[in-house]
Design a protein around this motif. Structure first.
Motif, PDB file in Angstrom:
ATOM      1  N   LEU A 147       6.001   4.818   7.809  1.00  0.00           N
ATOM      2  CA  LEU A 147       5.687   3.236   7.947  1.00  0.00           C
ATOM      3  C   LEU A 147       4.200   3.072   7.705  1.00  0.00           C
ATOM      4  O   LEU A 147       3.812   2.396   7.104  1.00  0.00           O
ATOM      5  CB  LEU A 147       6.215   2.741   9.313  1.00  0.00           C
ATOM      6  N   ILE A 148       3.458   4.091   8.361  1.00  0.00           N
ATOM      7  CA  ILE A 148       2.080   4.276   8.210  1.00  0.00           C
ATOM      8  C   ILE A 148       1.599   4.295   6.645  1.00  0.00           C
ATOM      9  O   ILE A 148       0.766   3.662   6.189  1.00  0.00           O
ATOM     10  CB  ILE A 148       1.538   5.171   9.309  1.00  0.00           C
ATOM     11  N   VAL A 149       2.065   5.389   6.162  1.00  0.00           N
ATOM     12  CA  VAL A 149       1.764   5.719   4.548  1.00  0.00           C
ATOM     13  C   VAL A 149       2.085   4.529   3.814  1.00  0.00           C
ATOM     14  O   VAL A 149       1.188   4.166   3.060  1.00  0.00           O
ATOM     15  CB  VAL A 149       2.388   6.911   4.281  1.00  0.00           C
ATOM     16  N   LEU A 150       3.143   4.080   4.139  1.00  0.00           N
ATOM     17  CA  LEU A 150       3.580   2.673   3.024  1.00  0.00           C
ATOM     18  C   LEU A 150       2.688   1.604   3.509  1.00  0.00           C
ATOM     19  O   LEU A 150       2.439   0.990   2.461  1.00  0.00           O
ATOM     20  CB  LEU A 150       5.248   2.457   3.502  1.00  0.00           C
ATOM     21  N   GLY A 151       2.572   1.235   4.753  1.00  0.00           N
ATOM     22  CA  GLY A 151       1.449  -0.036   5.038  1.00  0.00           C
ATOM     23  C   GLY A 151       0.125   0.244   4.323  1.00  0.00           C
ATOM     24  O   GLY A 151      -0.456  -0.487   3.819  1.00  0.00           O
ATOM     25  N   ILE A 152      -0.472   1.638   4.300  1.00  0.00           N
ATOM     26  CA  ILE A 152      -1.693   1.925   3.914  1.00  0.00           C
ATOM     27  C   ILE A 152      -1.667   1.782   2.328  1.00  0.00           C
ATOM     28  O   ILE A 152      -2.546   1.224   1.742  1.00  0.00           O
ATOM     29  CB  ILE A 152      -2.401   3.263   4.242  1.00  0.00           C
ATOM     30  N   ALA A 153      -0.537   2.257   1.682  1.00  0.00           N
ATOM     31  CA  ALA A 153      -0.342   2.294   0.484  1.00  0.00           C
ATOM     32  C   ALA A 153      -0.417   0.583  -0.113  1.00  0.00           C
ATOM     33  O   ALA A 153      -1.010   0.289  -1.217  1.00  0.00           O
ATOM     34  CB  ALA A 153       0.790   2.783  -0.098  1.00  0.00           C
ATOM     35  N   ILE A 154       0.356   0.082   0.392  1.00  0.00           N
ATOM     36  CA  ILE A 154       0.495  -1.307   0.369  1.00  0.00           C
ATOM     37  C   ILE A 154      -0.757  -2.271   0.322  1.00  0.00           C
ATOM     38  O   ILE A 154      -1.285  -2.948  -0.688  1.00  0.00           O
ATOM     39  CB  ILE A 154       1.576  -2.185   0.896  1.00  0.00           C
ATOM     40  N   PHE A 155      -1.464  -1.929   1.256  1.00  0.00           N
ATOM     41  CA  PHE A 155      -2.846  -2.502   1.640  1.00  0.00           C
ATOM     42  C   PHE A 155      -3.803  -2.140   0.428  1.00  0.00           C
ATOM     43  O   PHE A 155      -4.664  -2.766  -0.203  1.00  0.00           O
ATOM     44  CB  PHE A 155      -3.402  -2.171   3.133  1.00  0.00           C
ATOM     45  N   LYS A 156      -4.059  -0.966   0.207  1.00  0.00           N
ATOM     46  CA  LYS A 156      -5.010  -0.401  -0.877  1.00  0.00           C
ATOM     47  C   LYS A 156      -4.406  -0.668  -2.272  1.00  0.00           C
ATOM     48  O   LYS A 156      -5.424  -0.969  -3.149  1.00  0.00           O
ATOM     49  CB  LYS A 156      -4.969   1.243  -0.749  1.00  0.00           C
ATOM     50  N   LEU A 157      -3.109  -0.727  -2.329  1.00  0.00           N
ATOM     51  CA  LEU A 157      -2.829  -1.410  -3.646  1.00  0.00           C
ATOM     52  C   LEU A 157      -3.422  -2.796  -3.943  1.00  0.00           C
ATOM     53  O   LEU A 157      -3.752  -3.112  -4.846  1.00  0.00           O
ATOM     54  CB  LEU A 157      -1.308  -1.282  -3.800  1.00  0.00           C
TER      55      LEU A 157
END
Length: 123
Positions: free
Chosen positions: A20-30
């Protein structure tokens, strides 16, 4: 039953949190890269930049999460192998015997089929 589900939850919780942390950061950065930075002409440039950004931001966070969660998770999973013995003073038996139960769930007798299921789940 209940002990096995608890072990599965304990063992999988850190992995789900990391995901969830990696996915959240990836969505934010995208979102940041696509909506605010329009300088990317090729998809590969965007993918490379996104991967670098996620690794740079998620790395320290994941180290802290690992440091905080893994010791307690390992301790709880290893408890599936720890048994406590009790002496039986049943007068009907010719000699005293010992019975062992799982410390984390005293309803499971060590060496039984239920104990084997709990041990395989923990490992």
């Amino acid at each position: 039953g209940n002990c096995r589900l608890r072990l599965l939850g304990i063992g999988l919780a850190p992995l789900v949190l990391v995901l969830l942390i990696v996915l959240g950061i990836a969505i934010f950065k995208l979102f940041i890269l696509c909506c605010l930075d329009k300088g990317y002409t090729q998809q590969t440039q965007l993918n490379t930049k996104l991967c670098k950004e996620v690794i740079l931001v998620a790395g320290p966070i994941l180290l802290v999460v690992s440091f905080c969660l893994l010791p307690s998770t390992a301790r709880l999973l290893l408890a599936a192998f720890e048994c406590e013995s009790f002496g039986s003073d049943d007068l009907a038996l010719p000699q005293p015997t010992k019975i062992s139960f799982l410390k984390s769930d005293m309803s499971i007798q060590c060496g039984s089929a239920n104990h084997a299921v709990v041990r395989s789940t923990a490992s």
